[in-house]
Write an enzyme that holds these catalytic residues in place. Structure first.
Site, PDB file in Angstrom:
ATOM      1  N   ASP A  80       0.835  -1.214   0.000  1.00  0.00           N
ATOM      2  CA  ASP A  80       0.000   0.000   0.000  1.00  0.00           C
ATOM      3  C   ASP A  80       0.870   1.266   0.000  1.00  0.00           C
ATOM      4  OD1 ASP A  80      -2.500   1.226   0.013  1.00  0.00           O
ATOM      5  OD2 ASP A  80      -3.238   0.072   1.726  1.00  0.00           O
ATOM      6  N   ASP A  97     -10.385   2.874  -3.353  1.00  0.00           N
ATOM      7  CA  ASP A  97     -11.085   1.685  -2.862  1.00  0.00           C
ATOM      8  C   ASP A  97     -12.537   1.639  -3.341  1.00  0.00           C
ATOM      9  OD1 ASP A  97      -8.709   1.692  -1.492  1.00  0.00           O
ATOM     10  OD2 ASP A  97      -9.598   1.422   0.490  1.00  0.00           O
ATOM     11  N   GLU A 136      -1.210   1.614  -5.149  1.00  0.00           N
ATOM     12  CA  GLU A 136      -0.941   3.056  -5.082  1.00  0.00           C
ATOM     13  C   GLU A 136      -2.194   3.838  -5.485  1.00  0.00           C
ATOM     14  OE1 GLU A 136      -0.099   6.798  -7.081  1.00  0.00           O
ATOM     15  OE2 GLU A 136      -0.786   4.922  -7.974  1.00  0.00           O
ATOM     16  N   TRP A 137      -3.223   3.147  -5.955  1.00  0.00           N
ATOM     17  CA  TRP A 137      -4.566   3.660  -6.293  1.00  0.00           C
ATOM     18  C   TRP A 137      -4.667   4.390  -7.640  1.00  0.00           C
ATOM     19  CZ3 TRP A 137      -2.586   6.393  -1.741  1.00  0.00           C
ATOM     20  CH2 TRP A 137      -2.567   5.580  -0.596  1.00  0.00           C
ATOM     21  N   GLY A 138      -3.543   4.727  -8.275  1.00  0.00           N
ATOM     22  CA  GLY A 138      -3.643   5.320  -9.613  1.00  0.00           C
ATOM     23  C   GLY A 138      -3.101   6.717  -9.829  1.00  0.00           C
TER      24      GLY A 138
HETATM   25  C1  GLA Z   1      -6.021   1.127   1.609  1.00  0.00           C
HETATM   26  C2  GLA Z   1      -6.151   0.115   0.475  1.00  0.00           C
HETATM   27  C3  GLA Z   1      -7.233  -0.890   0.833  1.00  0.00           C
HETATM   28  C4  GLA Z   1      -6.897  -1.589   2.134  1.00  0.00           C
HETATM   29  C5  GLA Z   1      -6.676  -0.560   3.251  1.00  0.00           C
HETATM   30  C6  GLA Z   1      -6.093  -1.189   4.501  1.00  0.00           C
HETATM   31  O1  GLA Z   1      -7.163   1.903   1.744  1.00  0.00           O
HETATM   32  O2  GLA Z   1      -6.455   0.768  -0.725  1.00  0.00           O
HETATM   33  O3  GLA Z   1      -7.406  -1.843  -0.217  1.00  0.00           O
HETATM   34  O4  GLA Z   1      -5.752  -2.382   1.949  1.00  0.00           O
HETATM   35  O5  GLA Z   1      -5.773   0.462   2.829  1.00  0.00           O
HETATM   36  O6  GLA Z   1      -5.834  -0.251   5.509  1.00  0.00           O
END
Ligand code: GLA
Length: 432
Positions: free
Chosen positions: A169, A233, A210-212
């Protein structure tokens, strides 16, 4: 819970840098993915999109050894293992702390009394693979110790426990002085852990989370990654606006994937996040819940995308509808197809869309999709679908599990709100 320390933006300069940094050019990005045969063990790890289960959506900080063991048993007994779900991944908040003398990360002794090695052994004894979570920053997104500065130590611990998969993450990563360096920091931190994993000698599938914002699809594979998140998420909700912070809905995540197909293929996949199928607003992440049609559309589109399919619901308690969605071999076959091509949108009008995914053997998967809140009928011609205009096609419905017939020049479907239908198109023999 989610403290996204660095709110990244996609900078033109960042993109230009990452291409030149790795010697990439437009030509390499558009050619067929290179077959990994004959390369290192890490390269062999994700020749098809990874499939499995992750603890976060259903259990969050309540994850425990008992939950994992019961989940493993359910994955076997429900038939999920038989259709390909093989990674069992413990997400955040498994940690107990970091030893101040040795620097070693250890598990929460109350929830994991037998230790991670014993738990990995249990997972392996059932023929499944064991995954764990850490973070590139000083703390994880759930405020547990992160791996920043401890990458080699942590990678060694994971390997010694028998870890096969690491989700990594990006919370609490120290800020650099300028926005322009934000993406460089991400590349650097992910490469440091990627190298540490390789140095262990144990093949560990590396999942970049890293979400993008820093375009991980441009550099994910170069730092050793096998999959990289393309969105924030996904909560148990159909739609929320914009992909700027967590949580988002299924529809927003679909849109975030729309133009990224050229960056996905054998060995490295775009990851639109875990499935919310079957959650029904229970479990940890919530969001309000989706209906069965919406869950089915998530499964359809994730498979059209060749996305990793990581189940997020409590598989110990699935109802029949959830089982039907997750155990559908026909839709999973589209996800796992050996051509490894992410589907793309070929038609979009009045909230009605058609998506196309080339499959092996000259076939195509076609998804027809209604974004509207009313029933609608969609009609797509062979021209709309960019098919051979003079050909006839057999259309196999992957939910009815039957060929719906041969048509001369178009296909129509009546769709409920948010519904999608997926067909496998095969060119019909002449004189059929
Ligand atoms: C981030 C990630 C999630 C999850 C949480 C855990 O938000 O994007 O998928 O792993 O952390 O804290």
């Amino acid at each position: 819970m989610r403290k996204f320390i660095q709110k990244g933006v996609i900078l033109i300069s960042a993109i230009a840098f990452s291409f030149s940094f790795f010697g990439c050019n437009d030509k390499t990005a558009t050619t067929e993915p290179v077959t990994q045969t004959g390369r290192t063990a890490e390269d062999q790890l994700a020749l098809t999109p990874p499939m499995g289960w992750n603890s976060w959506n259903a259990f969050g900080k309540e994850v425990s050894e008992q939950v994992i063991k019961e989940t493993v048993d359910a994955i076997v007994s429900t038939g999920l293992q038989a259709v390909g779900f093989n990674y069992v991944v413990i997400d955040d908040i498994w940690q107990g702390g970091r030893d101040s003398v040795t620097g070693m990360l250890y598990e929460d002794a109350k929830r994991f009394p037998s230790g991670m090695k014993a738990l990995a052994d249990y997972v392996h004894s059932k023929g499944l693979k064991f995954g764990i979570y850490s973070d590139a920053g000083t703390l994880t997104c759930g405020d547990m110790p992160g791996s920043f500065g401890y990458e080699e130590k942590d990678a060694k611990s994971f390997a010694s426990w028998g870890v096969d998969f690491l989700k990594y993450d990006y919370c609490y990563v120290p800020e650099l002085v300028s926005w322009n360096n934000d993406y460089k920091m991400a590349i650097d931190r992910y490469k440091t852990m990627g190298d540490a994993l390789k140095a262990t000698g144990r093949p560990i599938l590396y999942s970049i989370c890293e979400w993008g914002p820093r375009s991980p699809w441009l550099w994910g594979k170069e730092v050793g990654g096998h999959m990289w998140r393309t969105s924030y998420d996904v909560a148990d909700i159909w739609d929320t606006p914009r992909n700027e912070t967590s949580p988002i809905g299924i529809l927003t995540s679909i849109d975030a994937m729309a133009n990224l197909g050229r960056f996905s293929g054998r060995g490295g996949w775009n990851d639109p996040d875990m499935l919310v199928v079957g959650l029904k607003n229970t479990g940890f992440i919530k969001g309000g819940g989706c209906n069965e049609i919406e869950y089915r559309t998530q499964m359809n589109m994730w498979c059209m995308f060749s996305a990793p399919i990581m189940i997020g619901c409590d598989v110990r308690n699935m109802n029949e509808e959830t089982k039907t969605i997750l155990l559908n071999k026909d839709i999973i076959a589209i996800d796992q197809d050996s051509l490894a091509k992410q589907g793309f949108r070929v038609m979009s009008k009045d909230g009605l869309e058609a998506w196309k995914k080339p499959l092996s053997g000259g076939r195509f998967a076609i998804a027809l999709f209604n974004r509207n809140s009313q029933d609608k009928t969609i009609t797509a011609s062979w021209k709309d679908l960019e098919l051979n205009a003079s050909a006839r096609y057999d259309a196999y419905d992957v939910w009815m599990h039957e060929t719906t017939g041969v048509s001369l020049d178009k296909i129509s479907a009546k769709l409920k709100p948010h519904e999608s239908q997926v067909y496998v198109f095969t060119e019909a023999k002449k004189n059929n």
